[in-house]
Design a protein around this motif. Structure first.
Motif, PDB file in Angstrom:
ATOM      1  N   GLN A 193      51.481  30.891  82.314  1.00 33.33           N
ATOM      2  CA  GLN A 193      51.756  31.815  83.289  1.00 33.33           C
ATOM      3  C   GLN A 193      51.232  33.136  82.747  1.00 33.33           C
ATOM      4  N   GLU A 194      51.472  33.547  81.644  1.00 35.35           N
ATOM      5  CA  GLU A 194      51.075  34.754  80.955  1.00 35.35           C
ATOM      6  C   GLU A 194      49.618  34.896  80.942  1.00 35.35           C
ATOM      7  N   ALA A 195      48.936  33.934  80.488  1.00 40.97           N
ATOM      8  CA  ALA A 195      47.494  33.872  80.543  1.00 40.97           C
ATOM      9  C   ALA A 195      46.750  34.250  81.927  1.00 40.97           C
ATOM     10  N   LYS A 196      47.314  33.689  82.824  1.00 36.83           N
ATOM     11  CA  LYS A 196      46.895  33.835  84.286  1.00 36.83           C
ATOM     12  C   LYS A 196      46.794  35.256  84.693  1.00 36.83           C
ATOM     13  N   GLU A 197      47.883  35.839  84.274  1.00 36.88           N
ATOM     14  CA  GLU A 197      48.261  37.405  84.609  1.00 36.88           C
ATOM     15  C   GLU A 197      47.454  38.212  83.754  1.00 36.88           C
ATOM     16  N   LEU A 198      47.198  37.687  82.637  1.00 40.82           N
ATOM     17  CA  LEU A 198      46.403  38.690  81.736  1.00 40.82           C
ATOM     18  C   LEU A 198      44.913  38.677  82.328  1.00 40.82           C
ATOM     19  N   GLU A 199      44.467  37.308  82.752  1.00 38.37           N
ATOM     20  CA  GLU A 199      42.939  37.310  83.414  1.00 38.37           C
ATOM     21  C   GLU A 199      42.979  38.429  84.570  1.00 38.37           C
ATOM     22  N   ALA A 200      44.184  38.057  85.292  1.00 34.93           N
ATOM     23  CA  ALA A 200      44.005  39.034  86.554  1.00 34.93           C
ATOM     24  C   ALA A 200      43.837  40.355  86.343  1.00 34.93           C
ATOM     25  N   ALA A 201      44.485  40.843  84.853  1.00 34.86           N
ATOM     26  CA  ALA A 201      44.493  42.152  84.604  1.00 34.86           C
ATOM     27  C   ALA A 201      43.240  42.675  84.211  1.00 34.86           C
ATOM     28  N   GLY A 202      42.364  41.693  83.815  1.00 35.09           N
ATOM     29  CA  GLY A 202      40.947  42.086  83.498  1.00 35.09           C
ATOM     30  C   GLY A 202      40.814  41.632  81.970  1.00 35.09           C
ATOM     31  N   VAL A 203      41.414  40.745  81.510  1.00 34.13           N
ATOM     32  CA  VAL A 203      40.971  40.471  80.122  1.00 34.13           C
ATOM     33  C   VAL A 203      39.844  39.185  80.072  1.00 34.13           C
ATOM     34  N   ASP A 204      38.791  39.398  79.428  1.00 29.87           N
ATOM     35  CA  ASP A 204      37.475  38.612  79.637  1.00 29.87           C
ATOM     36  C   ASP A 204      37.688  37.410  78.579  1.00 29.87           C
ATOM     37  N   ILE A 205      38.472  37.214  77.502  1.00 30.07           N
ATOM     38  CA  ILE A 205      38.717  36.321  76.562  1.00 30.07           C
ATOM     39  C   ILE A 205      40.117  36.337  76.354  1.00 30.07           C
TER      40      ILE A 205
ATOM     41  N   SER B 250      61.933  29.930  79.254  1.00 29.26           N
ATOM     42  CA  SER B 250      61.432  30.218  80.429  1.00 29.26           C
ATOM     43  C   SER B 250      61.131  31.746  80.315  1.00 29.26           C
ATOM     44  N   ARG B 251      60.264  32.131  81.101  1.00 27.66           N
ATOM     45  CA  ARG B 251      59.636  33.581  81.049  1.00 27.66           C
ATOM     46  C   ARG B 251      60.079  34.246  82.351  1.00 27.66           C
ATOM     47  N   SER B 252      60.811  35.087  82.616  1.00 23.84           N
ATOM     48  CA  SER B 252      61.293  35.856  83.660  1.00 23.84           C
ATOM     49  C   SER B 252      60.368  36.912  84.140  1.00 23.84           C
ATOM     50  N   LYS B 253      59.780  37.498  83.055  1.00 20.99           N
ATOM     51  CA  LYS B 253      58.644  38.613  83.495  1.00 20.99           C
ATOM     52  C   LYS B 253      57.386  38.695  82.487  1.00 20.99           C
ATOM     53  N   PRO B 254      56.438  39.253  82.928  1.00 21.09           N
ATOM     54  CA  PRO B 254      55.242  39.337  81.996  1.00 21.09           C
ATOM     55  C   PRO B 254      55.568  39.975  80.803  1.00 21.09           C
TER      56      PRO B 254
END
Length: 357
Positions: A174-186, A118-122
């Protein structure tokens, strides 16, 4: 001045043949041992945090100076493209290591899965936020793919490659969705294992990858290559014959998948370029830089690789790229190769635009 870019509006990529890197760039010698995979950090504590951010700034500047259009972190904050992500997860024991064979190619001492993962934090989101604050350019961020992750571990808990891959796919999502929210384009998923375990890829590997991208609105990519320019990989390539047709096994299903972009190796490889016909309609990151050699390509050599690819990929879907990550290369060689990539892409860009007039 650079630090004040956080509030500036990002510029969307509309450029024809936008260039990018497949992944890693060489780290500065003051951060880690150059030209070495899994190199330990030379700094500790707060100095290491500052050092990683300084290295990220340098990697960004080197890409910008070389004319790279879609920039990345150059993987400056991670020791390895797979294990750095894994070491932040619950259920993985890095002390209880086992020796496994990576992609049926070379042995390595790897951590063990001893319980539910599991992933407890980004993991990389803070780094992505920092990179986003430094540039208005489009950003590509690489994550390990589920199948490549399970091939870099000893599983003492699930004892099922498929089940563990599905668990990792959920975590990556989970990680990818937070990276997207951080402004990652690809968001790119690195899956060199797709070139080895064909039955698994077609049975459940691509489905796992689609689970990892579920719900994302940014563009997604999968990177499939023949590996870094290390001895185990170059020796393996010698056994593959005159034509490397591994892509042929997975391209038909990838063409029908929800993945937006397929990143692959072309230049100085024995991959028949006509295999690109199998993924017609997809955006393709075409590897036009050889990462297994210190010889610097000329812009004309890059341009010729791209011209060949354009026989099978529409110009508005072609992204010139490197074959793989460049961490094992000397920094000056990597920088010169990136410059050649940009110049070669510009040659073909002018040709395509000129033909449209």
């Amino acid at each position: 001045m650079v630090c004040q870019l956080r509030d500036l509006k990002r510029v969307k990529m509309k450029k024809l043949l936008p260039t990018s890197t497949a992944g890693s760039l060489p780290k500065p010698a003051w951060l880690a041992e150059p030209e070495t995979l899994w190199s330990p950090w030379k700094l500790q504590g707060a100095e290491l945090i500052d050092g990683k951010q300084d290295a990220l700034r340098v990697a960004l500047q080197e890409q910008q100076q070389a004319g790279v259009d879609i920039v990345s972190d150059g993987e400056q904050t991670r020791q390895h493209f797979v294990t750095t992500f894994i070491e932040h997860l619950n259920g993985v024991d890095f002390e209880n290591r086992k020796t496994v064979t990576i992609r049926n190619r070379y042995e390595a001492s790897v951590p063990s899965v001893i319980g539910p993962v599991s992933r407890s934090k980004p993991v990389f989101v803070e780094d992505a936020n920092f990179l986003r604050s430094q540039t208005k350019q489009p950003i590509k961020w690489a994550l390990p793919g589920p199948m490549t992750m399970i091939d870099t571990l000893y599983d003492a808990h699930y004892q099922s490659r498929e089940q563990l891959a599905w668990e990792f796919a959920k975590i990556l999502n989970q990680e990818a969705k937070e990276l997207e929210a951080a402004g990652v384009d690809i968001i790119q998923f690195d899956e060199p294992a797709f070139n080895v375990f064909f039955d698994d890829v077609n049975d459940w590997g691509i489905k796992c990858l689609e689970r990892a991208i579920e719900g994302l609105k940014c563009e997604t990519a999968v990177h499939i290559c023949y590996g870094y320019g290390i001895k185990a990989n170059t020796d393996w390539k010698l056994t593959l014959g005159n034509e490397w047709r591994q892509y042929e096994e997975v391209f038909p299903k990838l063409q029908k998948s929800n993945i937006d972009i397929i990143s692959l190796e072309c230049h100085n490889s024995r991959v028949p370029i006509e295999l690109l016909e199998l993924i017609r309609g997809k955006k393709v990151m075409v590897g036009a830089i050889d990462v297994a050699s210190n010889e610097i390509e000329t812009p004309d050599e890059v341009a010729q690789t791209l011209r060949e690819a354009l026989k099978y990929v529409d110009a508005d879907k072609l992204y010139p790229c490197t074959n793989c990550g460049m961490a094992p290369l000397p920094r000056h060689i990597a920088s010169a190769k990136l410059s050649a990539l940009s110049k070669g892409a510009e040659i073909v860009r002018r040709e395509v635009l000129g033909a449209r007039l």
